[in-house]
Design a protein around this motif. Structure first.
Motif, PDB file in Angstrom:
ATOM      1  N   ASP A   1       0.833  -1.211   0.000  1.00 29.90           N
ATOM      2  CA  ASP A   1       0.000   0.000   0.000  1.00 29.90           C
ATOM      3  C   ASP A   1       0.863   1.255   0.000  1.00 29.90           C
ATOM      4  OD1 ASP A   1      -2.326  -1.455  -0.021  1.00 29.90           O
ATOM      5  OD2 ASP A   1      -2.685  -1.313   2.139  1.00 29.90           O
ATOM      6  N   GLU A   2       1.929   1.245   0.797  1.00 33.41           N
ATOM      7  CA  GLU A   2       2.809   2.420   0.861  1.00 33.41           C
ATOM      8  C   GLU A   2       3.529   2.626  -0.475  1.00 33.41           C
ATOM      9  OE1 GLU A   2       3.777   2.218   5.680  1.00 33.41           O
ATOM     10  OE2 GLU A   2       5.201   1.388   4.222  1.00 33.41           O
ATOM     11  N   ASN A   3       3.969   1.530  -1.107  1.00 33.65           N
ATOM     12  CA  ASN A   3       4.608   1.652  -2.421  1.00 33.65           C
ATOM     13  C   ASN A   3       3.614   2.145  -3.467  1.00 33.65           C
ATOM     14  OD1 ASN A   3       7.116   0.757  -1.498  1.00 33.65           O
ATOM     15  ND2 ASN A   3       6.630  -1.401  -1.888  1.00 33.65           N
ATOM     16  N   ALA A   4       2.382   1.654  -3.389  1.00 35.15           N
ATOM     17  CA  ALA A   4       1.346   2.057  -4.342  1.00 35.15           C
ATOM     18  C   ALA A   4       1.014   3.539  -4.197  1.00 35.15           C
ATOM     19  CB  ALA A   4       0.086   1.219  -4.145  1.00 35.15           C
ATOM     20  N   TYR A   5       1.106   4.073  -2.977  1.00 36.66           N
ATOM     21  CA  TYR A   5       0.837   5.497  -2.749  1.00 36.66           C
ATOM     22  C   TYR A   5       1.800   6.362  -3.555  1.00 36.66           C
ATOM     23  CZ  TYR A   5       1.151   9.998  -0.373  1.00 36.66           C
ATOM     24  OH  TYR A   5       1.224  11.347  -0.095  1.00 36.66           O
ATOM     25  N   TYR A   6       3.085   6.021  -3.512  1.00 35.34           N
ATOM     26  CA  TYR A   6       4.077   6.806  -4.255  1.00 35.34           C
ATOM     27  C   TYR A   6       3.947   6.595  -5.765  1.00 35.34           C
ATOM     28  CZ  TYR A   6       6.259   7.854   0.215  1.00 35.34           C
ATOM     29  OH  TYR A   6       6.495   8.315   1.494  1.00 35.34           O
ATOM     30  N   THR A   7       3.557   5.390  -6.168  1.00 32.33           N
ATOM     31  CA  THR A   7       3.323   5.142  -7.592  1.00 32.33           C
ATOM     32  C   THR A   7       2.158   5.989  -8.097  1.00 32.33           C
ATOM     33  OG1 THR A   7       4.164   2.864  -7.415  1.00 32.33           O
ATOM     34  CG2 THR A   7       2.748   3.390  -9.308  1.00 32.33           C
ATOM     35  N   ARG A   8       1.076   6.062  -7.297  1.00 26.95           N
ATOM     36  CA  ARG A   8      -0.073   6.885  -7.694  1.00 26.95           C
ATOM     37  C   ARG A   8       0.313   8.355  -7.787  1.00 26.95           C
ATOM     38  NH1 ARG A   8      -2.859   3.551  -4.058  1.00 26.95           N
ATOM     39  NH2 ARG A   8      -2.736   5.184  -2.456  1.00 26.95           N
ATOM     40  N   GLN A   9       1.156   8.810  -6.876  1.00 29.73           N
ATOM     41  CA  GLN A   9       1.608  10.199  -6.934  1.00 29.73           C
ATOM     42  C   GLN A   9       2.328  10.490  -8.250  1.00 29.73           C
ATOM     43  OE1 GLN A   9       3.912  11.021  -3.336  1.00 29.73           O
ATOM     44  NE2 GLN A   9       2.213  12.295  -2.610  1.00 29.73           N
ATOM     45  N   ARG A  10       3.208   9.572  -8.666  1.00 31.42           N
ATOM     46  CA  ARG A  10       3.940   9.781  -9.923  1.00 31.42           C
ATOM     47  C   ARG A  10       3.003   9.728 -11.123  1.00 31.42           C
ATOM     48  NH1 ARG A  10       8.019   6.893  -7.145  1.00 31.42           N
ATOM     49  NH2 ARG A  10       7.252   4.908  -7.956  1.00 31.42           N
ATOM     50  N   LEU A  11       2.034   8.802 -11.106  1.00 32.16           N
ATOM     51  CA  LEU A  11       1.088   8.702 -12.204  1.00 32.16           C
ATOM     52  C   LEU A  11       0.198   9.941 -12.287  1.00 32.16           C
ATOM     53  CD1 LEU A  11       0.014   4.940 -11.931  1.00 32.16           C
ATOM     54  CD2 LEU A  11       1.491   5.981 -13.666  1.00 32.16           C
ATOM     55  N   ASP A  12      -0.238  10.435 -11.130  1.00 29.91           N
ATOM     56  CA  ASP A  12      -1.059  11.656 -11.109  1.00 29.91           C
ATOM     57  C   ASP A  12      -0.270  12.845 -11.644  1.00 29.91           C
ATOM     58  OD1 ASP A  12      -3.151  10.232 -10.049  1.00 29.91           O
ATOM     59  OD2 ASP A  12      -2.861  10.921  -7.979  1.00 29.91           O
ATOM     60  N   ALA A  13       0.999  12.931 -11.262  1.00 26.53           N
ATOM     61  CA  ALA A  13       1.840  14.032 -11.743  1.00 26.53           C
ATOM     62  C   ALA A  13       2.046  13.926 -13.246  1.00 26.53           C
ATOM     63  CB  ALA A  13       3.183  14.030 -11.016  1.00 26.53           C
ATOM     64  N   ALA A  14       2.228  12.709 -13.764  1.00 25.69           N
ATOM     65  CA  ALA A  14       2.411  12.521 -15.203  1.00 25.69           C
ATOM     66  C   ALA A  14       1.149  12.916 -15.967  1.00 25.69           C
ATOM     67  CB  ALA A  14       2.782  11.067 -15.499  1.00 25.69           C
ATOM     68  N   ALA A  15      -0.025  12.538 -15.423  1.00 27.13           N
ATOM     69  CA  ALA A  15      -1.285  12.893 -16.068  1.00 27.13           C
ATOM     70  C   ALA A  15      -1.488  14.403 -16.068  1.00 27.13           C
ATOM     71  CB  ALA A  15      -2.445  12.191 -15.367  1.00 27.13           C
ATOM     72  N   ALA A  16      -1.173  15.045 -14.948  1.00 25.35           N
ATOM     73  CA  ALA A  16      -1.307  16.505 -14.863  1.00 25.35           C
ATOM     74  C   ALA A  16      -0.350  17.191 -15.832  1.00 25.35           C
ATOM     75  CB  ALA A  16      -1.045  16.971 -13.431  1.00 25.35           C
ATOM     76  N   ALA A  17       0.867  16.662 -15.952  1.00 24.49           N
ATOM     77  CA  ALA A  17       1.833  17.237 -16.884  1.00 24.49           C
ATOM     78  C   ALA A  17       1.327  17.134 -18.320  1.00 24.49           C
ATOM     79  CB  ALA A  17       3.184  16.532 -16.746  1.00 24.49           C
ATOM     80  N   ASP A  18       0.730  15.994 -18.675  1.00 25.91           N
ATOM     81  CA  ASP A  18       0.193  15.814 -20.024  1.00 25.91           C
ATOM     82  C   ASP A  18      -0.955  16.791 -20.292  1.00 25.91           C
ATOM     83  OD1 ASP A  18       1.983  13.811 -20.609  1.00 25.91           O
ATOM     84  OD2 ASP A  18       0.596  12.173 -20.123  1.00 25.91           O
ATOM     85  N   GLN A  19      -1.827  16.967 -19.302  1.00 24.18           N
ATOM     86  CA  GLN A  19      -2.957  17.873 -19.458  1.00 24.18           C
ATOM     87  C   GLN A  19      -2.499  19.310 -19.662  1.00 24.18           C
ATOM     88  OE1 GLN A  19      -5.591  17.956 -16.100  1.00 24.18           O
ATOM     89  NE2 GLN A  19      -7.040  19.348 -17.058  1.00 24.18           N
ATOM     90  N   HIS A  20      -1.575  19.751 -18.819  1.00 28.62           N
ATOM     91  CA  HIS A  20      -1.087  21.121 -18.931  1.00 28.62           C
ATOM     92  C   HIS A  20      -0.229  21.319 -20.186  1.00 28.62           C
ATOM     93  CE1 HIS A  20      -2.012  21.303 -14.476  1.00 28.62           C
ATOM     94  NE2 HIS A  20      -2.641  22.345 -14.975  1.00 28.62           N
ATOM     95  N   ARG A  21       0.450  20.263 -20.595  1.00 31.00           N
ATOM     96  CA  ARG A  21       1.246  20.356 -21.823  1.00 31.00           C
ATOM     97  C   ARG A  21       0.332  20.562 -23.036  1.00 31.00           C
ATOM     98  NH1 ARG A  21       3.682  16.039 -21.149  1.00 31.00           N
ATOM     99  NH2 ARG A  21       5.554  16.830 -20.126  1.00 31.00           N
ATOM    100  N   ALA A  22      -0.807  19.877 -23.051  1.00 30.56           N
ATOM    101  CA  ALA A  22      -1.765  20.045 -24.147  1.00 30.56           C
ATOM    102  C   ALA A  22      -2.332  21.462 -24.151  1.00 30.56           C
ATOM    103  CB  ALA A  22      -2.888  19.017 -24.021  1.00 30.56           C
ATOM    104  N   GLN A  23      -2.663  21.989 -22.971  1.00 30.48           N
ATOM    105  CA  GLN A  23      -3.160  23.366 -22.877  1.00 30.48           C
ATOM    106  C   GLN A  23      -2.100  24.356 -23.353  1.00 30.48           C
ATOM    107  OE1 GLN A  23      -4.116  23.483 -18.716  1.00 30.48           O
ATOM    108  NE2 GLN A  23      -6.221  22.796 -19.027  1.00 30.48           N
ATOM    109  N   LEU A  24      -0.867  24.108 -22.967  1.00 33.03           N
ATOM    110  CA  LEU A  24       0.233  24.991 -23.353  1.00 33.03           C
ATOM    111  C   LEU A  24       0.437  24.977 -24.863  1.00 33.03           C
ATOM    112  CD1 LEU A  24       2.631  26.801 -22.588  1.00 33.03           C
ATOM    113  CD2 LEU A  24       3.984  24.722 -22.197  1.00 33.03           C
TER     114      LEU A  24
END
Length: 252
Positions: free
Chosen positions: A172-195
């Motif tokens: 569970d603790e490892n999955a928490y950090y994995t989700r953080q990285r995946l969320d950051a990657a998704a946010a980066a893709d979204q903002h990159r498209a807007q940019l």
């Protein structure tokens, strides 16, 4: 970043209109069309001694009106033109049932300047991309604690239930950090498209030489209460506007 008081009032007005969800739909069309169509909508065209300006409505965003502007310099001198040189005046000529009075419509407003948003999105993409690939100090400490726990479990001779509980918690603790990285990657893709959209489509300040043109999107606050949208462009005689009618109809 600080915004003009009138712009803040306009955004608050738009939020008040849409806070409960609209029970109507809007359409935009020229008051006096040119007979020329572009991207599915009729163009408003005005030509004077210095400039030739063509504007057509593109779409409604959640809080903005998007127009496509084609600005042509037909004078003998260079003109420096940017989005904030375009203004609009919302006008309510018809009574509309609303909790917000038409008298609260803001005065003449400049189009949004995309540069602050472009700078902000550039920073966000860099930060979120780094977060998507960076191993944080917290994750390193957690991984180290897992190693220590695993070694200690050998000496403690854990029961099957204890071993399964430890492994489940660590997963569970490892999955928490994995989700953080995946969320950051998704946010980066979204903002990159807007940019990318802003960089490729938004009208940005530039010098237009004689005979040259400048084309791009300009963004105004969305004000559903107005039934007339009057747009003024740089280089035109005072009082000249390019007018659109905003039609409001109830949802069936």
């Amino acid at each position: 970043m600080r915004f003009p008081t009138r712009l803040i009032a306009a955004l608050a007005f738009a939020a008040a209109l849409t806070s409960c969800g609209p029970s109507y739909f809007l359409t935009m069309r020229p008051v006096r069309g040119s007979g020329v169509w572009s991207d599915g909508s009729e163009t408003v065209h005005e030509q004077q001694d210095s400039v030739d300006v063509r504007i057509n409505f593109i779409r409604y965003d959640a809080d903005r009106l998007v127009f496509d502007v084609d600005f042509r310099n037909i004078s003998r001198r260079a003109l420096t033109v940017g989005p904030t040189d375009f203004h609009f005046q919302p006008v309510a000529t018809q009574p509309v049932a609303s909790t917000v009075a038409a008298s609260q419509l803001p005065g003449r407003l400049a189009a949004f300047d995309p540069e602050p948003q472009i700078q902000n999105l550039t920073s966000r993409v860099a930060e979120e991309s780094a977060a998507a690939t960076h191993v944080s100090g917290g994750e390193l400490l957690t991984s180290l604690s897992h190693v220590v726990e695993d070694l200690a479990s050998i000496k403690k001779k854990e029961t099957k239930e204890q071993e399964e509980a430890r492994e489940a918690r660590q997963n569970d603790e490892n999955a928490y950090y994995t989700r953080q990285r995946l969320d950051a990657a998704a946010a980066a893709d979204q903002h990159r498209a807007q940019l990318q959209e802003l960089r490729s489509q938004a009208l940005r300040r530039n010098t237009v030489e004689p005979g040259q043109r400048l084309r791009g999107y300009v963004f105004f606050p969305r004000l559903d209460q107005a039934d007339i949208i009057r747009i003024s462009a740089p280089g035109m005689r005072e009082g000249t506007t390019l007018d659109f009618t905003q039609l409001r109809a109830r949802q069936q």
